[in-house]
Write an enzyme that holds these catalytic residues in place. Structure first.
Site, mmCIF file in Angstrom:
data_model
loop_
_atom_site.group_PDB
_atom_site.id
_atom_site.type_symbol
_atom_site.label_atom_id
_atom_site.label_comp_id
_atom_site.label_asym_id
_atom_site.label_seq_id
_atom_site.Cartn_x
_atom_site.Cartn_y
_atom_site.Cartn_z
ATOM 1 N N LYS A 240 36.421 42.783 27.858
ATOM 2 C CA LYS A 240 37.670 42.520 27.141
ATOM 3 C C LYS A 240 37.563 41.229 26.309
ATOM 4 O O LYS A 240 36.644 40.425 26.519
ATOM 5 C CB LYS A 240 38.813 42.433 28.163
ATOM 6 C CG LYS A 240 39.058 43.757 28.913
ATOM 7 C CD LYS A 240 40.257 43.656 29.864
ATOM 8 C CE LYS A 240 40.494 44.956 30.603
ATOM 9 N NZ LYS A 240 41.722 44.922 31.437
ATOM 10 N N TYR B 113 45.250 52.916 25.708
ATOM 11 C CA TYR B 113 46.014 52.691 26.946
ATOM 12 C C TYR B 113 47.292 53.543 26.994
ATOM 13 O O TYR B 113 48.243 53.166 27.687
ATOM 14 C CB TYR B 113 46.366 51.207 27.086
ATOM 15 C CG TYR B 113 45.275 50.354 27.711
ATOM 16 C CD1 TYR B 113 44.785 50.631 29.003
ATOM 17 C CD2 TYR B 113 44.756 49.246 27.051
ATOM 18 C CE1 TYR B 113 43.809 49.835 29.594
ATOM 19 C CE2 TYR B 113 43.774 48.437 27.645
ATOM 20 C CZ TYR B 113 43.311 48.740 28.916
ATOM 21 O OH TYR B 113 42.353 47.948 29.503
ATOM 22 N N PHE C 271 54.072 46.003 31.098
ATOM 23 C CA PHE C 271 53.035 45.141 30.512
ATOM 24 C C PHE C 271 52.342 45.760 29.295
ATOM 25 O O PHE C 271 51.403 45.185 28.752
ATOM 26 C CB PHE C 271 52.001 44.743 31.580
ATOM 27 C CG PHE C 271 51.310 45.897 32.282
ATOM 28 C CD1 PHE C 271 50.270 46.593 31.675
ATOM 29 C CD2 PHE C 271 51.694 46.266 33.566
ATOM 30 C CE1 PHE C 271 49.624 47.641 32.322
ATOM 31 C CE2 PHE C 271 51.051 47.325 34.224
ATOM 32 C CZ PHE C 271 50.019 48.007 33.592
ATOM 33 N N ARG D 127 33.608 50.264 39.223
ATOM 34 C CA ARG D 127 34.892 49.734 39.722
ATOM 35 C C ARG D 127 34.642 48.719 40.843
ATOM 36 O O ARG D 127 35.354 47.717 40.963
ATOM 37 C CB ARG D 127 35.784 50.873 40.224
ATOM 38 C CG ARG D 127 36.128 51.919 39.174
ATOM 39 C CD ARG D 127 37.225 51.538 38.239
ATOM 40 N NE ARG D 127 38.486 51.320 38.894
ATOM 41 C CZ ARG D 127 39.623 51.041 38.239
ATOM 42 N NH1 ARG D 127 39.630 50.962 36.906
ATOM 43 N NH2 ARG D 127 40.737 50.838 38.887
ATOM 44 N N THR E 195 42.109 44.804 40.177
ATOM 45 C CA THR E 195 42.802 44.443 38.929
ATOM 46 C C THR E 195 43.255 42.990 38.959
ATOM 47 O O THR E 195 43.030 42.235 38.009
ATOM 48 C CB THR E 195 44.047 45.351 38.741
ATOM 49 O OG1 THR E 195 43.658 46.714 38.927
ATOM 50 C CG2 THR E 195 44.662 45.162 37.372
ATOM 51 N N ARG F 27 35.536 40.229 38.370
ATOM 52 C CA ARG F 27 36.878 39.654 38.208
ATOM 53 C C ARG F 27 37.084 38.445 39.118
ATOM 54 O O ARG F 27 37.707 37.456 38.714
ATOM 55 C CB ARG F 27 37.936 40.737 38.435
ATOM 56 C CG ARG F 27 38.037 41.688 37.231
ATOM 57 C CD ARG F 27 38.823 42.927 37.565
ATOM 58 N NE ARG F 27 39.166 43.701 36.374
ATOM 59 C CZ ARG F 27 39.677 44.923 36.428
ATOM 60 N NH1 ARG F 27 39.903 45.508 37.586
ATOM 61 N NH2 ARG F 27 39.968 45.566 35.316
ATOM 62 N N ASN G 255 41.461 39.992 32.601
ATOM 63 C CA ASN G 255 40.591 40.209 33.763
ATOM 64 C C ASN G 255 39.201 40.710 33.386
ATOM 65 O O ASN G 255 38.540 41.402 34.154
ATOM 66 C CB ASN G 255 41.293 41.101 34.794
ATOM 67 C CG ASN G 255 41.676 42.451 34.217
ATOM 68 O OD1 ASN G 255 41.355 42.756 33.075
ATOM 69 N ND2 ASN G 255 42.337 43.271 35.011
ATOM 70 N N HIS H 9 37.113 46.297 31.744
ATOM 71 C CA HIS H 9 37.792 47.569 31.992
ATOM 72 C C HIS H 9 36.748 48.558 32.478
ATOM 73 O O HIS H 9 35.611 48.523 32.020
ATOM 74 C CB HIS H 9 38.418 48.114 30.697
ATOM 75 C CG HIS H 9 38.765 49.569 30.804
ATOM 76 N ND1 HIS H 9 39.947 49.991 31.356
ATOM 77 C CD2 HIS H 9 38.055 50.689 30.493
ATOM 78 C CE1 HIS H 9 39.949 51.326 31.366
ATOM 79 N NE2 HIS H 9 38.822 51.763 30.848
ATOM 80 N N GLU I 89 38.024 58.388 27.497
ATOM 81 C CA GLU I 89 37.749 57.020 27.021
ATOM 82 C C GLU I 89 36.416 56.924 26.275
ATOM 83 O O GLU I 89 36.311 56.205 25.273
ATOM 84 C CB GLU I 89 37.791 56.059 28.208
ATOM 85 C CG GLU I 89 39.207 55.939 28.771
ATOM 86 C CD GLU I 89 39.310 55.068 30.015
ATOM 87 O OE1 GLU I 89 38.280 54.531 30.487
ATOM 88 O OE2 GLU I 89 40.444 54.913 30.519
HETATM 89 P P1 RTP Z 1 41.433 48.650 33.577
HETATM 90 O O1 RTP Z 1 42.173 49.945 33.325
HETATM 91 O O2 RTP Z 1 41.569 47.635 32.466
HETATM 92 O O3 RTP Z 1 40.015 48.876 34.000
HETATM 93 O O4 RTP Z 1 42.088 47.950 34.852
HETATM 94 P P2 RTP Z 1 42.621 48.577 36.183
HETATM 95 O O5 RTP Z 1 42.372 50.064 36.203
HETATM 96 O O6 RTP Z 1 42.087 47.755 37.290
HETATM 97 O O7 RTP Z 1 44.178 48.314 36.056
HETATM 98 P P3 RTP Z 1 45.335 49.224 35.414
HETATM 99 O O8 RTP Z 1 46.386 49.412 36.448
HETATM 100 O O9 RTP Z 1 44.747 50.447 34.768
HETATM 101 O O10 RTP Z 1 45.922 48.254 34.305
HETATM 102 C C1 RTP Z 1 45.284 48.143 33.054
HETATM 103 C C2 RTP Z 1 45.217 46.696 32.650
HETATM 104 O O11 RTP Z 1 46.530 46.224 32.384
HETATM 105 C C3 RTP Z 1 46.617 44.835 32.717
HETATM 106 N N1 RTP Z 1 47.663 44.669 33.726
HETATM 107 N N2 RTP Z 1 48.592 43.757 33.633
HETATM 108 N N3 RTP Z 1 50.868 42.135 34.098
HETATM 109 C C4 RTP Z 1 50.540 43.043 34.994
HETATM 110 O O12 RTP Z 1 51.134 43.212 36.034
HETATM 111 C C5 RTP Z 1 49.370 43.883 34.704
HETATM 112 N N4 RTP Z 1 48.936 44.876 35.467
HETATM 113 C C6 RTP Z 1 47.855 45.377 34.828
HETATM 114 C C7 RTP Z 1 45.267 44.420 33.229
HETATM 115 O O13 RTP Z 1 44.502 43.919 32.115
HETATM 116 C C8 RTP Z 1 44.701 45.727 33.727
HETATM 117 O O14 RTP Z 1 43.298 45.672 33.800
HETATM 118 MG MG MG Z 2 42.896 51.385 34.630
#
Ligand code: RTP
Ligand code: MG
Length: 139
Positions: free
Chosen positions: A10, A50, A58, A86, A92, A103, A113, A116, A127
């Site tokens: 990112k 996304y 968010f 992962r 996350t 992370r 973070n 992705h 994707e």
């Molecule tokens: P990613 O998709 O980026 O690999 O991350 P992830 O699966 O671990 O998390 P996901 O729930 O899919 O959320 C996507 C990205 O959104 C941001 N986020 N911000 N402010 C918040 O509470 C919040 N929660 C998620 C993070 O950049 C997360 O990686």
């Molecule tokens: Mg995700």
């Protein structure tokens, strides 16, 4: 089973100079990089990527962040690479990420973070196709 997954370094990871370190961790786990390029997304492109999160509070902030600077997008290939990536990334929220994960070591914020990774075969297919065509994926 040999799989492919999409990985993104990112904008915060690129800006903080940890591209090489993230790629080193993938390579040292025997993960093959089947495609790689740098991109700087528009906010609309980040919104398309996304789209699954469009109802989340968010969403605006996330897509603004993801279009704030260049990213590295990669296709990773290997045994169970979706889950393995992962695992290497960590949770996350970096505060909950296991020690030694990307992370835990480099993230500064729940949003910023560093990486992705696709979370399932179906999302990986969407994707990878979002960023790469067949000619960009090397055998
Ligand atoms: P990613 O998709 O980026 O690999 O991350 P992830 O699966 O671990 O998390 P996901 O729930 O899919 O959320 C996507 C990205 O959104 C941001 N986020 N911000 N402010 C918040 O509470 C919040 N929660 C998620 C993070 O950049 C997360 O990686
Ligand atoms: Mg995700």
């Amino acid at each position: 089973m040999t799989e492919r997954t999409l990985s993104i370094i990112k904008p915060d990871g690129v800006a903080r100079g940890v591209m090489g370190e993230v790629i080193r961790r993938f390579e040292s786990e025997g993960i093959r990089i089947a495609a790689m390029k740098m991109i700087h997304m528009t906010q609309a492109q980040a919104e398309g990527f996304y789209a699954v999160h469009k109802e989340r509070p968010f969403f605006g902030s996330l897509t603004e962040f993801m279009s704030s600077g260049p990213c590295v997008v990669m296709i990773l290939e290997g045994e169970n690479v979706i889950a393995k990536n992962r695992e290497l990334m960590g949770a996350t929220n970096f505060k909950e990420a296991a020690p030694g994960t990307i992370r835990a070591d480099f993230a500064t914020d729940i949003e910023k973070n560093v990486v992705h990774g696709s979370d399932a075969p179906e999302t990986a297919a969407f994707e990878m196709g979002y960023f790469f065509n067949n000619f960009e994926i090397v055998g």
